[in-house]
Design an enzyme around this catalytic site. Structure first.
Site, mmCIF file in Angstrom:
data_model
loop_
_atom_site.group_PDB
_atom_site.id
_atom_site.type_symbol
_atom_site.label_atom_id
_atom_site.label_comp_id
_atom_site.label_asym_id
_atom_site.label_seq_id
_atom_site.Cartn_x
_atom_site.Cartn_y
_atom_site.Cartn_z
ATOM 1 N N ASP A 160 0.787 -1.219 0.138
ATOM 2 C CA ASP A 160 0.055 -0.147 0.039
ATOM 3 C C ASP A 160 1.004 1.107 -0.144
ATOM 4 O O ASP A 160 1.936 1.207 0.585
ATOM 5 C CB ASP A 160 -0.829 -0.183 1.174
ATOM 6 C CG ASP A 160 -1.805 -1.153 1.278
ATOM 7 O OD1 ASP A 160 -1.893 -1.829 0.136
ATOM 8 O OD2 ASP A 160 -2.316 -1.589 2.487
ATOM 9 N N LYS A 161 0.267 2.345 -0.550
ATOM 10 C CA LYS A 161 0.949 3.592 -0.360
ATOM 11 C C LYS A 161 1.578 3.979 0.788
ATOM 12 O O LYS A 161 2.683 4.580 1.185
ATOM 13 C CB LYS A 161 0.199 4.585 -1.120
ATOM 14 C CG LYS A 161 0.878 6.138 -1.391
ATOM 15 C CD LYS A 161 -0.163 7.075 -2.112
ATOM 16 C CE LYS A 161 0.657 8.288 -1.882
ATOM 17 N NZ LYS A 161 -0.260 9.469 -2.775
#
Length: 246
Positions: free
Chosen positions: A104-105
């Site tokens: 995930d970012k």
């Protein structure tokens, strides 16, 4: 045997036309002798190709360990935001690189960047059950019931049944730190698994994929190529590859 222009392209970021112009200009040598024919074929493992006197250093594939910081997209390219591939220095850039599995970012930690598609598929395929090890900080304590439900493989909000996982409390308290090992890679999986047992993840970092652990001396945002020992280990385990592939 490989065309000289294709060989040059495979080792960097040149296009085929750019490589052709470079070769025809006489700036490329093979075993010290200029070769001006882009179509001439060579065995890349049996000759030394150099550009402007600097040896190319042929490698069939590239395997790079990156310590991903938060805020970076875990994709090959994006026109609006920096990606993990953008973090690689020019010496490690080459066409076709991509992250083998996404984070995930806002998740930190180990990302493997490669151009070896077969290796990435084997590493990520659920049938190989390659473990991925994470550490997380939660917003509330865990009790034995929540731990048991998590380890059994909780059912996510959308009805997805997760495979059994491993969970170990590293630091207890109001906001515990835990270590998690999963054997699949669903979208936002760890966050969704904890949500299924009533907890929220406030910090998450991946430390290992299979036997490959994130180098403790690698700062966030930095990267390096895998060592020969690391390549041998991760390519040979769980059916991910063969030593002869390196």
């Amino acid at each position: 045997m490989e065309r000289l222009d294709k060989l040059l392209c495979s080792q960097g970021t040149l296009t085929r036309s750019e490589a052709g112009r470079l070769i025809r200009s006489g700036r490329v040598t093979v075993d010290g002798v200029p070769c001006r024919d882009p179509a001439k074929k060579w065995d890349p493992t049996g000759v030394t190709v150099a550009v402007d006197g600097k040896a190319l250093g042929y490698a069939q594939y590239r395997y790079v360990m990156l310590n991903k910081p938060a805020g970076i997209l875990c994709v090959s390219r994006d026109p609006k935001a920096p990606t993990v591939v953008d973090l690689l220095p020019p010496a490690l850039q080459r066409r076709g690189l991509f992250p083998a599995g996404r984070l995930d970012k806002d998740t930190h930690g180990l990302v493997l960047i490669t151009d070896d598609g077969a290796f990435a598929h084997a590493l990520l395929s659920p049938r190989h059950h390659v473990p991925k090890t994470y550490r997380a900080v939660l917003d509330k304590p865990l009790d034995e019931e929540k731990i048991a439900a998590f380890c059994a493989g909780p059912t996510l909000e959308d009805g997805t049944q997760c495979q059994p996982a491993e969970l170990r409390v590293l630091q207890d308290g109001a906001t515990p730190t835990v270590e998690v090992v999963i054997y699949e890679g669903r979208y936002h999986q760890i966050k969704r698994m904890f949500a299924a047992v009533g907890c929220h993840v406030t910090w998450l970092k991946r430390y290992a994929m299979g036997s490959l652990w994130l180098d403790a001396d690698l700062p966030e945002g930095a990267c390096r190529e895998l060592t020969e020992a690391e390549k041998i280990s991760i390519l040979n385990e769980n059916g991910c590859g063969k030593l002869s592939d390196i």
